[in-house]
Design a protein around this motif. Structure first.
Motif, PDB file in Angstrom:
ATOM      1  N   TYR A  42     113.828  16.660  89.836  1.00  0.00           N
ATOM      2  CA  TYR A  42     114.624  16.081  90.526  1.00  0.00           C
ATOM      3  C   TYR A  42     114.913  16.300  91.670  1.00  0.00           C
ATOM      4  CZ  TYR A  42     119.893  14.786  91.383  1.00  0.00           C
ATOM      5  OH  TYR A  42     120.823  14.307  91.577  1.00  0.00           O
ATOM      6  N   PRO A  43     115.240  14.797  92.192  1.00  0.00           N
ATOM      7  CA  PRO A  43     115.681  13.840  91.982  1.00  0.00           C
ATOM      8  C   PRO A  43     114.531  12.951  91.619  1.00  0.00           C
ATOM      9  CG  PRO A  43     116.014  13.394  94.420  1.00  0.00           C
ATOM     10  CD  PRO A  43     115.091  15.020  93.705  1.00  0.00           C
ATOM     11  N   ALA A  44     113.223  12.790  91.579  1.00  0.00           N
ATOM     12  CA  ALA A  44     112.128  12.228  91.817  1.00  0.00           C
ATOM     13  C   ALA A  44     110.968  13.201  91.290  1.00  0.00           C
ATOM     14  CB  ALA A  44     112.281  10.484  91.920  1.00  0.00           C
ATOM     15  N   ARG A  45     109.639  12.749  90.739  1.00  0.00           N
ATOM     16  CA  ARG A  45     108.499  13.233  90.957  1.00  0.00           C
ATOM     17  C   ARG A  45     107.947  13.102  92.661  1.00  0.00           C
ATOM     18  NH1 ARG A  45     105.280  11.132  85.965  1.00  0.00           N
ATOM     19  NH2 ARG A  45     107.306  11.094  84.876  1.00  0.00           N
ATOM     20  N   ALA A  46     108.216  11.681  92.971  1.00  0.00           N
ATOM     21  CA  ALA A  46     107.881  11.757  94.287  1.00  0.00           C
ATOM     22  C   ALA A  46     108.277  12.601  95.223  1.00  0.00           C
ATOM     23  CB  ALA A  46     107.447  10.288  94.545  1.00  0.00           C
ATOM     24  N   SER A  47     109.957  12.883  95.101  1.00  0.00           N
ATOM     25  CA  SER A  47     111.208  13.615  96.057  1.00  0.00           C
ATOM     26  C   SER A  47     111.515  14.611  95.237  1.00  0.00           C
ATOM     27  CB  SER A  47     111.753  12.985  96.408  1.00  0.00           C
ATOM     28  OG  SER A  47     112.557  12.180  95.558  1.00  0.00           O
ATOM     29  N   ARG A  48     110.589  15.964  94.624  1.00  0.00           N
ATOM     30  CA  ARG A  48     111.350  16.801  93.755  1.00  0.00           C
ATOM     31  C   ARG A  48     112.044  17.583  94.834  1.00  0.00           C
ATOM     32  NH1 ARG A  48     105.599  19.112  91.226  1.00  0.00           N
ATOM     33  NH2 ARG A  48     105.651  17.407  89.396  1.00  0.00           N
ATOM     34  N   ARG A  49     112.937  17.997  93.572  1.00  0.00           N
ATOM     35  CA  ARG A  49     113.710  19.601  95.206  1.00  0.00           C
ATOM     36  C   ARG A  49     113.987  20.255  94.059  1.00  0.00           C
ATOM     37  NH1 ARG A  49     114.209  19.937 100.002  1.00  0.00           N
ATOM     38  NH2 ARG A  49     115.399  20.651 100.002  1.00  0.00           N
ATOM     39  N   TYR A  50     113.888  19.724  92.821  1.00  0.00           N
ATOM     40  CA  TYR A  50     113.948  20.469  91.206  1.00  0.00           C
ATOM     41  C   TYR A  50     113.210  20.322  91.125  1.00  0.00           C
ATOM     42  CZ  TYR A  50     118.432  22.179  93.388  1.00  0.00           C
ATOM     43  OH  TYR A  50     119.373  22.655  94.268  1.00  0.00           O
ATOM     44  N   ILE A  51     112.214  21.492  89.797  1.00  0.00           N
ATOM     45  CA  ILE A  51     110.915  21.398  88.509  1.00  0.00           C
ATOM     46  C   ILE A  51     111.871  22.366  87.385  1.00  0.00           C
ATOM     47  CG2 ILE A  51     109.451  21.204  87.704  1.00  0.00           C
ATOM     48  CD1 ILE A  51     108.051  21.454  90.832  1.00  0.00           C
ATOM     49  N   LEU A  52     112.409  21.273  86.735  1.00  0.00           N
ATOM     50  CA  LEU A  52     113.117  22.102  85.029  1.00  0.00           C
ATOM     51  C   LEU A  52     112.263  22.397  84.309  1.00  0.00           C
ATOM     52  CD1 LEU A  52     116.187  19.488  85.290  1.00  0.00           C
ATOM     53  CD2 LEU A  52     115.915  22.085  86.744  1.00  0.00           C
ATOM     54  N   HIS A  53     111.794  23.383  83.113  1.00  0.00           N
ATOM     55  CA  HIS A  53     111.515  23.752  82.235  1.00  0.00           C
ATOM     56  C   HIS A  53     111.917  24.358  81.042  1.00  0.00           C
ATOM     57  CE1 HIS A  53     107.701  23.655  84.758  1.00  0.00           C
ATOM     58  NE2 HIS A  53     108.272  24.175  86.026  1.00  0.00           N
ATOM     59  N   VAL A  54     111.968  23.305  80.106  1.00  0.00           N
ATOM     60  CA  VAL A  54     112.933  23.469  78.878  1.00  0.00           C
ATOM     61  C   VAL A  54     111.663  24.086  78.214  1.00  0.00           C
ATOM     62  CG1 VAL A  54     114.245  21.963  77.291  1.00  0.00           C
ATOM     63  CG2 VAL A  54     114.237  21.607  79.639  1.00  0.00           C
ATOM     64  N   VAL A  55     112.182  24.552  77.562  1.00  0.00           N
ATOM     65  CA  VAL A  55     111.373  25.733  76.834  1.00  0.00           C
ATOM     66  C   VAL A  55     112.362  25.663  76.043  1.00  0.00           C
ATOM     67  CG1 VAL A  55     109.561  26.322  78.634  1.00  0.00           C
ATOM     68  CG2 VAL A  55     111.007  27.875  77.346  1.00  0.00           C
ATOM     69  N   GLU A  56     111.419  26.699  74.811  1.00  0.00           N
ATOM     70  CA  GLU A  56     112.394  27.629  73.323  1.00  0.00           C
ATOM     71  C   GLU A  56     112.275  29.194  74.102  1.00  0.00           C
ATOM     72  OE1 GLU A  56     111.290  30.093  69.286  1.00  0.00           O
ATOM     73  OE2 GLU A  56     110.215  28.742  69.876  1.00  0.00           O
ATOM     74  N   PHE A  57     113.803  29.148  74.108  1.00  0.00           N
ATOM     75  CA  PHE A  57     114.852  30.855  74.711  1.00  0.00           C
ATOM     76  C   PHE A  57     113.746  31.891  73.820  1.00  0.00           C
ATOM     77  CE2 PHE A  57     117.160  34.057  74.328  1.00  0.00           C
ATOM     78  CZ  PHE A  57     117.081  34.772  75.650  1.00  0.00           C
ATOM     79  N   ASP A  58     113.059  32.670  74.816  1.00  0.00           N
ATOM     80  CA  ASP A  58     112.507  33.702  74.325  1.00  0.00           C
ATOM     81  C   ASP A  58     111.048  33.889  73.475  1.00  0.00           C
ATOM     82  OD1 ASP A  58     112.321  36.628  74.632  1.00  0.00           O
ATOM     83  OD2 ASP A  58     113.235  36.567  72.671  1.00  0.00           O
ATOM     84  N   GLY A  59     110.306  32.126  73.522  1.00  0.00           N
ATOM     85  CA  GLY A  59     109.760  31.639  72.849  1.00  0.00           C
ATOM     86  C   GLY A  59     108.772  32.092  74.244  1.00  0.00           C
ATOM     87  N   VAL A  60     106.597  32.199  73.745  1.00  0.00           N
ATOM     88  CA  VAL A  60     105.857  32.405  74.412  1.00  0.00           C
ATOM     89  C   VAL A  60     105.816  31.997  75.982  1.00  0.00           C
ATOM     90  CG1 VAL A  60     103.063  32.460  74.344  1.00  0.00           C
ATOM     91  CG2 VAL A  60     104.583  33.021  72.288  1.00  0.00           C
ATOM     92  N   PRO A  61     106.078  30.712  76.207  1.00  0.00           N
ATOM     93  CA  PRO A  61     105.982  30.149  77.457  1.00  0.00           C
ATOM     94  C   PRO A  61     107.567  30.341  78.410  1.00  0.00           C
ATOM     95  CG  PRO A  61     106.025  28.070  75.735  1.00  0.00           C
ATOM     96  CD  PRO A  61     106.653  29.546  75.064  1.00  0.00           C
TER      97      PRO A  61
END
Length: 154
Positions: A68-87
């Motif tokens: 966010y807002p876009a890969r060319a101007s990242r301010r945030y990177i969000l990683h969506v994963v399983e809660f309490d899973g290996v990642p």
């Protein structure tokens, strides 16, 4: 951003990860956030965030990442994963290792600086650091990636 995500993904667990979450560690001005949801909701949540203006950069089984807002101007990177899973546990464990272990922090900083000099783009930068991260986790004296207590955004 955490407040926005709490509204957009009710019930998700949020944690601040990445270099900006480690006091004293040099970091780019990009904040990494870990979003933990039920295993069967990972792709669905990523698609919902993409529909709301986040840039879906990649998908693997059980892990999607957006910027966010876009890969060319990242301010945030969000990683969506399983809660309490290996990642989830691996990323929290690595963050906590860097917070508590000065030598691990120094080794990771060295890898980050070398990656910044040598890498060609974001993906290459991340791949360059991967063996160092794996090595540090393997050497963790506790033998575990489990954090003593979860801290961060809830």
């Amino acid at each position: 951003m955490a407040a926005r995500l709490r509204t957009q993904v009710p019930g998700a667990r949020l944690e601040h990860i990445g270099s900006t979450s480690v006091p004293g560690l040099a970091a780019k001005d990009v904040v990494d956030l870990l979003i933990g949801v039920e295993e069967n909701r990972v792709a669905e949540v990523a698609a919902e965030l993409a529909a709301d203006g986040f840039d879906l950069e990649g998908e693997l089984p059980g892990h999607c990442w957006l910027s966010y807002p876009a890969r060319a101007s990242r301010r945030y990177i969000l990683h969506v994963v399983e809660f309490d899973g290996v990642p989830w546990r691996r990323r929290i464990g690595f963050r906590d290792l860097l917070r508590r272990d000065e030598s691990a922090r120094a080794r990771y900083l060295e890898a980050k600086l070398e990656a910044a000099r040598e890498a060609q783009g974001w993906d290459d930068y991340t791949q360059f650091k991967t063996p160092v991260v794996a090595g540090l986790l393997a050497q963790d004296a506790s033998g575990s990636c489990e954090p003593p207590a979860l801290t961060g955004f809830r």
